[in-house]
Design a protein around this motif. Structure first.
Motif, mmCIF file in Angstrom:
data_model
loop_
_atom_site.group_PDB
_atom_site.id
_atom_site.type_symbol
_atom_site.label_atom_id
_atom_site.label_comp_id
_atom_site.label_asym_id
_atom_site.label_seq_id
_atom_site.Cartn_x
_atom_site.Cartn_y
_atom_site.Cartn_z
ATOM 1 N N UNK A 133 0.868 -1.178 0.000
ATOM 2 C CA UNK A 133 0.000 0.000 0.000
ATOM 3 C C UNK A 133 0.902 1.225 0.000
ATOM 4 N N UNK A 134 0.725 2.096 -0.983
ATOM 5 C CA UNK A 134 1.558 3.289 -1.096
ATOM 6 C C UNK A 134 0.746 4.535 -0.774
ATOM 7 N N UNK A 135 1.444 5.546 -0.259
ATOM 8 C CA UNK A 135 0.828 6.852 -0.068
ATOM 9 C C UNK A 135 1.899 7.923 -0.210
ATOM 10 N N UNK A 136 1.465 9.139 -0.500
ATOM 11 C CA UNK A 136 2.384 10.243 -0.743
ATOM 12 C C UNK A 136 2.959 10.780 0.561
ATOM 13 N N UNK A 137 4.218 11.142 0.489
ATOM 14 C CA UNK A 137 4.944 11.697 1.628
ATOM 15 C C UNK A 137 4.251 12.952 2.176
ATOM 16 N N UNK A 138 3.736 13.784 1.277
ATOM 17 C CA UNK A 138 3.136 15.051 1.691
ATOM 18 C C UNK A 138 1.686 14.910 2.141
ATOM 19 N N UNK A 139 1.279 13.701 2.485
ATOM 20 C CA UNK A 139 -0.088 13.472 2.944
ATOM 21 C C UNK A 139 -0.035 12.768 4.305
ATOM 22 N N UNK A 140 0.250 13.526 5.373
ATOM 23 C CA UNK A 140 0.387 12.899 6.696
ATOM 24 C C UNK A 140 -0.880 12.214 7.188
ATOM 25 N N UNK A 141 -2.054 12.725 6.801
ATOM 26 C CA UNK A 141 -3.300 12.066 7.212
ATOM 27 C C UNK A 141 -3.383 10.666 6.614
ATOM 28 N N UNK A 142 -2.955 10.524 5.365
ATOM 29 C CA UNK A 142 -2.948 9.195 4.725
ATOM 30 C C UNK A 142 -1.990 8.266 5.465
ATOM 31 N N UNK A 143 -0.852 8.777 5.882
ATOM 32 C CA UNK A 143 0.099 7.957 6.626
ATOM 33 C C UNK A 143 -0.493 7.427 7.913
ATOM 34 N N UNK A 144 -1.147 8.290 8.677
ATOM 35 C CA UNK A 144 -1.788 7.852 9.926
ATOM 36 C C UNK A 144 -2.872 6.822 9.630
ATOM 37 N N UNK A 145 -3.683 7.098 8.615
ATOM 38 C CA UNK A 145 -4.764 6.187 8.254
ATOM 39 C C UNK A 145 -4.208 4.816 7.879
ATOM 40 N N UNK A 146 -3.261 4.765 6.948
ATOM 41 C CA UNK A 146 -2.773 3.473 6.444
ATOM 42 C C UNK A 146 -1.970 2.699 7.483
ATOM 43 N N UNK A 147 -1.240 3.389 8.345
ATOM 44 C CA UNK A 147 -0.525 2.673 9.406
ATOM 45 C C UNK A 147 -1.516 2.025 10.375
ATOM 46 N N UNK A 148 -2.614 2.733 10.665
ATOM 47 C CA UNK A 148 -3.654 2.159 11.522
ATOM 48 C C UNK A 148 -4.329 0.957 10.870
ATOM 49 N N UNK A 149 -4.621 1.051 9.572
ATOM 50 C CA UNK A 149 -5.218 -0.065 8.838
ATOM 51 C C UNK A 149 -4.253 -1.244 8.825
ATOM 52 N N UNK A 150 -2.967 -0.977 8.581
ATOM 53 C CA UNK A 150 -1.974 -2.059 8.531
ATOM 54 C C UNK A 150 -1.898 -2.781 9.874
ATOM 55 N N UNK A 151 -1.940 -2.043 10.986
ATOM 56 C CA UNK A 151 -1.937 -2.689 12.307
ATOM 57 C C UNK A 151 -3.137 -3.611 12.469
ATOM 58 N N UNK A 152 -4.304 -3.147 12.035
ATOM 59 C CA UNK A 152 -5.514 -3.965 12.165
ATOM 60 C C UNK A 152 -5.513 -5.153 11.201
ATOM 61 N N UNK A 153 -5.078 -4.931 9.975
ATOM 62 C CA UNK A 153 -5.139 -5.983 8.956
ATOM 63 C C UNK A 153 -4.032 -7.014 9.104
ATOM 64 N N UNK A 154 -2.823 -6.570 9.425
ATOM 65 C CA UNK A 154 -1.668 -7.465 9.421
ATOM 66 C C UNK A 154 -1.080 -7.694 10.809
#
Length: 181
Positions: A133-154
Motif C-alpha cells: 500500500x503506497x501513499x504520498x509523503x506530503x499526505x500525513x493524514x494518509x500515513x496515519x490512516x494506512x498505518x492504523x489499517x496495517x496494524x488492524x489488517x496485518x
C-alpha cells in the motif's frame, strides 16, 4: 444499474455494502468517483485537470480483469433512500505474488464515520497473500490512516514501511510503501 446486495435493512446512515464493480454502469460510476479521487490527490501530486476538464484516468481499469478488481461501497442516500456510492477501492496484482491497493477513496462528508477503514479492511480481507500500500509523503493524514489499517489488517509488527522514489519524478519526495510480511 445493478442493485448492490445488502445484508441489513436499507436506511440512511445504516448498512454499507461493498461489492465488486461488474456491470458497465458500475464502472461508469467508478470513473466519476475516480475524478473525485484524483482531485483530492491534486495538491499532493501537483496535478491539474487536462484540456477536457478531467484529471488523468490512465491508471483506472475500465472493466473487471484477471489481475485487478474494483469495489464500490454503497449505502442508502439520506434524502432519497436509493443506494448511493460512498467510496471505492481498486486492487491490482491479483495474479502476482503481491496484491496492491491502487486506490481508495471515500466521499468527504462521511470520512469521519470510519467507512474508509471499513472498506480497506473488507477489501484487504478478500484477497489473501502479501500486500503493498503506497501513499504520498506530503499526505500525513494518509500515513496515519494506512498505518492504523496495517496494524488492524496485518497485526502490529506484521508489516514494514519504506520510502521509494516516485518513477520519473525526481523533483518530489519519495512515496511511502507499507508491505505486509
Amino acid at each position: 444499474m445493478t442493485e448492490p446486495a445488502m445484508t441489513e435493512p436499507v436506511m440512511p446512515g445504516a448498512a454499507l455494502s461493498i461489492q465488486p464493480a461488474q456491470a458497465e454502469q458500475e464502472w461508469e460510476v467508478l470513473a466519476w468517483l475516480w475524478q473525485c479521487f484524483r482531485h483530492d490527490l491534486a495538491l499532493a501530486v501537483g496535478a491539474l485537470p487536462y484540456a477536457d476538464g478531467r484529471y488523468q484516468a490512465q491508471d483506472l481499469p475500465r472493466a473487471p480483469g484477471e489481475d485487478h478488481v474494483a469495489y464500490l461501497a454503497w449505502r442508502a442516500h439520506p434524502k432519497t433512500g436509493e443506494q448511493a456510492p460512498l467510496g471505492f477501492a481498486v486492487v491490482e496484482g491479483l495474479t502476482g505474488q503481491r496484491r496492491g491497493l491502487a486506490a481508495l477513496w471515500v466521499a468527504p462528508v462521511v470520512r469521519r464515520e470510519g467507512l474508509g477503514q471499513q472498506i480497506a479492511l473488507d477489501v484487504l480481507g478478500r484477497h489473501h497473500g502479501p500486500w503493498s500500500i503506497a501513499f504520498q509523503h506530503d499526505n500525513p493524514a494518509a500515513g496515519r490512516f494506512w498505518r492504523g489499517v496495517a496494524d488492524l489488517a496485518f497485526g502490529s509488527g506484521g508489516w514494514g514501511e519504506q520510502k521509494r522514489p516516485v518513477p520519473q519524478r525526481p523533483d518530489v519526495p519519495p512515496d511511502h510503501w507499507l508491505e505486509s510480511r
